[in-house]
Design a protein around this motif. Sequence first.
Motif, mmCIF file in Angstrom:
data_model
loop_
_atom_site.group_PDB
_atom_site.id
_atom_site.type_symbol
_atom_site.label_atom_id
_atom_site.label_comp_id
_atom_site.label_asym_id
_atom_site.label_seq_id
_atom_site.Cartn_x
_atom_site.Cartn_y
_atom_site.Cartn_z
ATOM 1 N N UNK A 119 1.154 9.088 -6.653
ATOM 2 C CA UNK A 119 1.205 10.387 -5.778
ATOM 3 C C UNK A 119 1.156 11.495 -6.587
ATOM 4 N N UNK A 120 1.327 11.529 -8.107
ATOM 5 C CA UNK A 120 1.225 12.571 -8.916
ATOM 6 C C UNK A 120 -0.219 13.030 -9.213
ATOM 7 N N UNK A 121 -1.164 12.086 -8.678
ATOM 8 C CA UNK A 121 -2.533 12.420 -8.935
ATOM 9 C C UNK A 121 -3.214 12.746 -7.620
ATOM 10 N N UNK A 122 -4.503 13.687 -7.923
ATOM 11 C CA UNK A 122 -4.923 14.384 -6.656
ATOM 12 C C UNK A 122 -5.876 13.409 -6.344
ATOM 13 N N UNK A 123 -6.330 13.494 -4.901
ATOM 14 C CA UNK A 123 -7.307 12.577 -4.480
ATOM 15 C C UNK A 123 -8.752 12.673 -5.429
ATOM 16 N N UNK A 124 -9.092 13.778 -6.049
ATOM 17 C CA UNK A 124 -10.364 13.655 -6.897
ATOM 18 C C UNK A 124 -9.797 13.089 -8.260
ATOM 19 N N UNK A 125 -8.656 13.056 -8.586
ATOM 20 C CA UNK A 125 -8.260 12.329 -9.746
ATOM 21 C C UNK A 125 -8.473 10.902 -9.521
ATOM 22 N N UNK A 126 -7.880 10.538 -8.434
ATOM 23 C CA UNK A 126 -7.886 9.009 -7.960
ATOM 24 C C UNK A 126 -9.163 8.574 -8.232
ATOM 25 N N UNK A 127 -10.013 9.433 -7.521
ATOM 26 C CA UNK A 127 -11.526 8.878 -7.271
ATOM 27 C C UNK A 127 -12.022 8.766 -8.665
ATOM 28 N N UNK A 128 -12.038 10.031 -9.643
ATOM 29 C CA UNK A 128 -12.506 10.000 -11.054
ATOM 30 C C UNK A 128 -11.887 8.797 -11.681
ATOM 31 N N UNK B 105 0.785 -1.237 0.101
ATOM 32 C CA UNK B 105 -0.038 0.154 0.187
ATOM 33 C C UNK B 105 0.821 1.213 0.182
ATOM 34 N N UNK B 106 1.925 1.164 0.862
ATOM 35 C CA UNK B 106 2.794 2.333 0.483
ATOM 36 C C UNK B 106 3.351 2.754 -0.847
ATOM 37 N N UNK B 107 3.676 1.538 -1.422
ATOM 38 C CA UNK B 107 4.340 1.598 -2.916
ATOM 39 C C UNK B 107 3.103 2.098 -3.786
ATOM 40 N N UNK B 108 1.850 1.686 -3.523
ATOM 41 C CA UNK B 108 0.909 1.962 -4.209
ATOM 42 C C UNK B 108 0.704 3.485 -4.117
ATOM 43 N N UNK B 109 0.608 4.064 -2.870
ATOM 44 C CA UNK B 109 0.633 5.511 -2.815
ATOM 45 C C UNK B 109 1.439 6.160 -3.540
ATOM 46 N N UNK B 110 2.794 5.717 -3.466
ATOM 47 C CA UNK B 110 3.856 6.492 -4.234
ATOM 48 C C UNK B 110 3.906 6.284 -5.757
ATOM 49 N N UNK B 111 3.147 5.288 -6.271
ATOM 50 C CA UNK B 111 2.785 5.072 -7.598
ATOM 51 C C UNK B 111 1.828 6.163 -8.062
#
Length: 168
Positions: free
Chosen positions: A144-153, A136-142
Amino acid sequence: GIRLQEHLENADAVQRYLAQQIGDSFNVASSSLISNLYSASLLVRHDIEKEILAQEKLSWTAMLMMYTLYVWGESETKMIAKRLKLAPSSVTSLTNTLEKKGLVVRVYKPTDRRLVLVKLTTVGINLLQTLSKEVNQREQALVSSLTPDEIFTLNSLLKKMLHNVNTQ
């Protein structure tokens, strides 16, 4: 190995070439999206295997099998195979590997010795919990260039697209 930028440029070149060869009926946008999804999946899998799972000499598929057992509990090989979209022989091979590492055990039912279930051991559960945090830490790093809204979308759009995939 090939750098990500080269990979993406090569994929774009393939899409342009196909469009030239096939003509107007070839939709570059949809083909490019599927190609990028495939590349992202492949490269993320490779990254996590290399950065995290290699330390434990585990494959991505072995981790997924452990997650399956963690979530659904002890299971028959054929059910694990169905959930992971693998051949039963692949699950048997994975079971052998994980059993040698002490991460799973085969459980035989006294009422039917032919029925073999696979179960995570305490060692397997502990390792999976540790790996889950690292992954999960690695997933977050991968992402990291996206905003929370972009991840949700992106998540919403992928789920919407996946409704068009006929899975048996």
